[in-house]
Design a protein around this motif. Sequence first.
Motif, short mmCIF file in Angstrom:
data_model
loop_
_atom_site.label_atom_id
_atom_site.label_comp_id
_atom_site.label_asym_id
_atom_site.label_seq_id
_atom_site.Cartn_x
_atom_site.Cartn_y
_atom_site.Cartn_z
N UNK A 29 3.60 0.63 -2.77
CA UNK A 29 5.04 0.70 -2.55
C UNK A 29 5.36 1.71 -1.46
N UNK A 30 4.74 2.91 -1.54
CA UNK A 30 4.97 3.92 -0.51
C UNK A 30 4.55 3.40 0.87
N UNK A 31 3.38 2.74 0.93
CA UNK A 31 2.91 2.17 2.20
C UNK A 31 3.92 1.18 2.77
N UNK A 32 4.45 0.34 1.89
CA UNK A 32 5.37 -0.72 2.30
C UNK A 32 6.64 -0.15 2.92
N UNK A 33 7.05 1.04 2.48
CA UNK A 33 8.28 1.62 3.03
C UNK A 33 7.98 2.70 4.08
N UNK A 34 6.71 2.71 4.56
CA UNK A 34 6.39 3.50 5.75
C UNK A 34 5.81 4.87 5.53
N UNK A 35 5.36 5.18 4.31
CA UNK A 35 4.74 6.49 4.06
C UNK A 35 3.24 6.39 4.31
N UNK A 36 2.69 7.36 5.05
CA UNK A 36 1.26 7.33 5.36
C UNK A 36 0.68 8.72 5.44
N UNK A 52 3.64 11.55 -12.27
CA UNK A 52 2.21 11.68 -12.00
C UNK A 52 1.69 10.52 -11.16
N UNK A 53 2.21 9.31 -11.42
CA UNK A 53 1.80 8.15 -10.60
C UNK A 53 2.18 8.40 -9.14
N UNK A 54 3.40 8.94 -8.92
CA UNK A 54 3.89 9.14 -7.55
C UNK A 54 3.07 10.19 -6.82
N UNK A 55 2.86 11.35 -7.46
CA UNK A 55 2.18 12.44 -6.76
C UNK A 55 0.71 12.07 -6.50
N UNK A 56 0.11 11.31 -7.41
CA UNK A 56 -1.29 10.90 -7.23
C UNK A 56 -1.39 9.79 -6.19
N UNK A 57 -0.40 8.89 -6.16
CA UNK A 57 -0.37 7.83 -5.14
C UNK A 57 -0.24 8.42 -3.74
N UNK A 58 0.61 9.42 -3.60
CA UNK A 58 0.76 10.08 -2.29
C UNK A 58 -0.56 10.69 -1.87
N UNK A 59 -1.25 11.34 -2.81
CA UNK A 59 -2.54 11.94 -2.51
C UNK A 59 -3.54 10.88 -2.06
N UNK A 60 -3.48 9.73 -2.69
CA UNK A 60 -4.39 8.64 -2.35
C UNK A 60 -4.17 8.16 -0.92
N UNK A 61 -2.95 8.28 -0.44
CA UNK A 61 -2.61 7.85 0.93
C UNK A 61 -2.81 8.96 1.95
#
Length: 226
Positions: A29-36, A52-61
């Motif tokens: 979802x973050x990728x789709x809206x332009x976060x990298x 926790x899903x959000x902060x870990x997803x950001x870390x993954x990117x």
Amino acid sequence: GPDQTAILFEDQDYTWGQVNAAVNRTARMFQEIGVGKGDVVALLMDNRPEFLFAVTALNRLGAAGALINTNIGGSALAHAIQIAGPSLLLVGQEHLEKAASVLAEIEGLSENRVRVQAEPGVDAPAGPFEIIDERVAAQSGEAIQDIETGRNTDHFGYIYTSGTTGLPKAAVISNLRILMPGGAMGRGVLALTPDDVVYITTPLYHSVGMFIGWGTTLATGATLAL
């Protein structure tokens, strides 16, 4: 293992496999809206699995989460968001009114760079901000293949001082800085196993909740009760 319980929250429970899929959906979802890689997303949200899903997803990117204190408002809130230089603000519906009231004070963060995490059991908010829940649910839970492997020195996020001596200041948290306390406390001090439950009563924007809560459970496979 993937079938062990990872998170308990109210009447919800997630296995590690389900958490991994939820993190992948959130990352997509973050990728789709332009976060990298290298981007910062400010998170203003009460404790819940989606934090926790959000902060870990950001870390993954390779992006970083700025973990905003939910108890501040007004100019202190605007300052805390601004100094992180976020390209996006993800706000829990429960804090949307407060966040919207200071948006005009934050340079470079327009209405279209705000996303909302819905509050369960509450009517969706009216207004210009996109609610992410359906967009996340529509994503694949499979791993994203084309992302760089993270390094210990990469920024995991920013945790703030309490602001008792002026406005809040953001402290940089590296990947190593969250994993080391997790391993030291989880394995060395608490001797946690996947059969143990860590009950966190502190906010996840706080270093205790993030390091001793999420950090120890990541390092040991124990269960985090929020």
